[in-house]
Design a protein around this motif. Structure first.
Motif, short mmCIF file in Angstrom:
data_model
loop_
_atom_site.label_atom_id
_atom_site.label_comp_id
_atom_site.label_asym_id
_atom_site.label_seq_id
_atom_site.Cartn_x
_atom_site.Cartn_y
_atom_site.Cartn_z
N SER A 178 44.80 -48.39 30.78
CA SER A 178 45.13 -49.64 30.06
C SER A 178 44.81 -50.90 30.75
O SER A 178 44.71 -51.11 31.95
CB SER A 178 46.53 -49.65 29.93
N LYS A 187 47.31 -48.26 26.14
CA LYS A 187 46.77 -47.19 25.26
C LYS A 187 47.62 -45.90 25.19
O LYS A 187 48.19 -45.41 26.30
CB LYS A 187 45.32 -46.73 25.69
N SER A 215 47.63 -46.30 19.17
CA SER A 215 47.53 -47.62 19.87
C SER A 215 48.11 -48.89 19.40
O SER A 215 49.00 -49.69 20.24
CB SER A 215 45.86 -47.77 19.75
#
Length: 337
Positions: free
Chosen positions: A14, A95, A109
């Motif tokens: 992420s 994510k 997402s």
């Protein structure tokens, strides 16, 4: 393969987000986000513009005037039922954790980020069915509670919003309570009514944040449930980016500003503020409709091929395999702005 997904678990890949508490950063006499007096600051009561021979304004709404302004909007929507909408939010920080690609990856997402984050700004602009803005004040810019010392954000998004005039000092001290706004929105006449048409641009995240305001709970775990719920609250939606995806050639590729430039639409206000972006979205919609989505006698083609379709979500042709490219502009409620 089973998806390992949790709104509270961030994937290792992420993007970085506020790793250092804001109050642990350098404290100078001019802190980086105290910009109440910079040009285009949203701390002011309103912005005024000359537009096609008339004076229009974008009105800023805070906790102290939200109920008064929502009462005005309830009157405006009766005659001006087309609503241009845009949001600003604090980025993309997570994510979904998954062992393999799933067909609803893009929605997962969206969900993990909206469940974690808070909306910063909402812009609503009003016009009639011919694209004529409501006279005087056609646009309201709602500014929500947001505290850089405690709320989660992606740093690049905050930097961009600060440069665009967002006063986080004011969001902390006089921002609108999202719970109160959700209650006001529910009885405003803007939702749950098929006489109202919502106009947006690449708006999956925008509508996700609106659903969070209205329901006060995390988004549905299933994309189909989310889209079904969306049609209940917002029966008539046009996503301008999805509409451009149906056109042949490359004339209208690019983000909202590029589209507006191609269509000769005038921007009012500061880019990357929700009020200005919502006005520009509305102008671009009507210009595109006139150029590409009208019949020979000038009537709008209300084709179900593009009504209630969101770019990048559902089962339409814009849903691509693999992770959606998350760019910094996606963090501002306009995936291509």
């Amino acid at each position: 393969m089973t998806t390992l997904y949790s709104a509270r678990k961030l994937a290792a890949e992420s993007p970085p987000f506020n790793p250092t508490p804001y109050n642990a950063r350098s404290r100078s006499n001019s802190p980086p986000y105290a910009n109440r007096f910079v040009p285009n600051s949203n701390a002011v009561a309103k912005y005024s513009f000359d537009y096609q021979g008339q004076q229009l304004e974008i009105r800023n709404v805070w906790a102290d005037n939200v109920e008064e302004e929502m009462a005005r909007i309830r009157q405006v929507v009766e005659k001006y039922p087309f609503i241009g909408m845009d949001t600003e939010f604090p980025g993309v920080v997570a994510k979904p954790v998954t062992e393999s690609f799933s067909l609803d990856y893009h929605y997962k997402s969206l969900k993990v980020n909206i469940d974690l984050l808070k909306i910063i700004q909402l812009g609503l602009s009003f016009s009639d069915e011919n694209g004529n803005f409501a006279p005087g004040c056609p646009c309201w810019q709602f500014n929500f509670q947001f505290d850089l010392e405690g709320d989660m954000f992606a740093q690049d998004s905050i930097d961009l919003l600060t440069k665009s005039g967002i006063s986080f000092q004011d969001h902390k001290t006089r921002g609108i309570d999202p719970l109160l706004f959700g209650e006001l929105l529910m009885v405003s006449g803007l939702v749950l009514d098929d006489r109202v048409t919502w106009v947006s641009y690449h708006s999956g995240y925008d509508f996700g944040y609106l659903m969070k305001l209205l329901t006060t709970v995390e988004l549905p775990s299933d994309e189909k449930q989310f889209l079904d719920l969306l049609k209940i609250y917002f029966p008539k939606i046009y996503d301008v980016k999805f509409m451009t995806s149906l056109l042949d050639g490359h004339q209208y590729l690019g983000g909202l500003q590029k589209l507006a430039d191609d269509l000769k639409c005038q921007r009012l206000g500061q880019e990357h503020q929700a009020g200005s972006d919502s006005l520009l979205t509305m102008s671009a919609f009507f210009a595109l409709r006139k150029a590409k989505f009208s019949t020979a006698d000038g009537k709008f083609k209300t084709d179900n091929n593009y009504r209630n379709e969101l770019y990048g979500y559902g089962n339409n042709h814009t849903v691509r395999k693999g992770a959606m490219r998350e760019i910094s502009s996606s963090s501002n409620g306009n995936m291509d702005g």
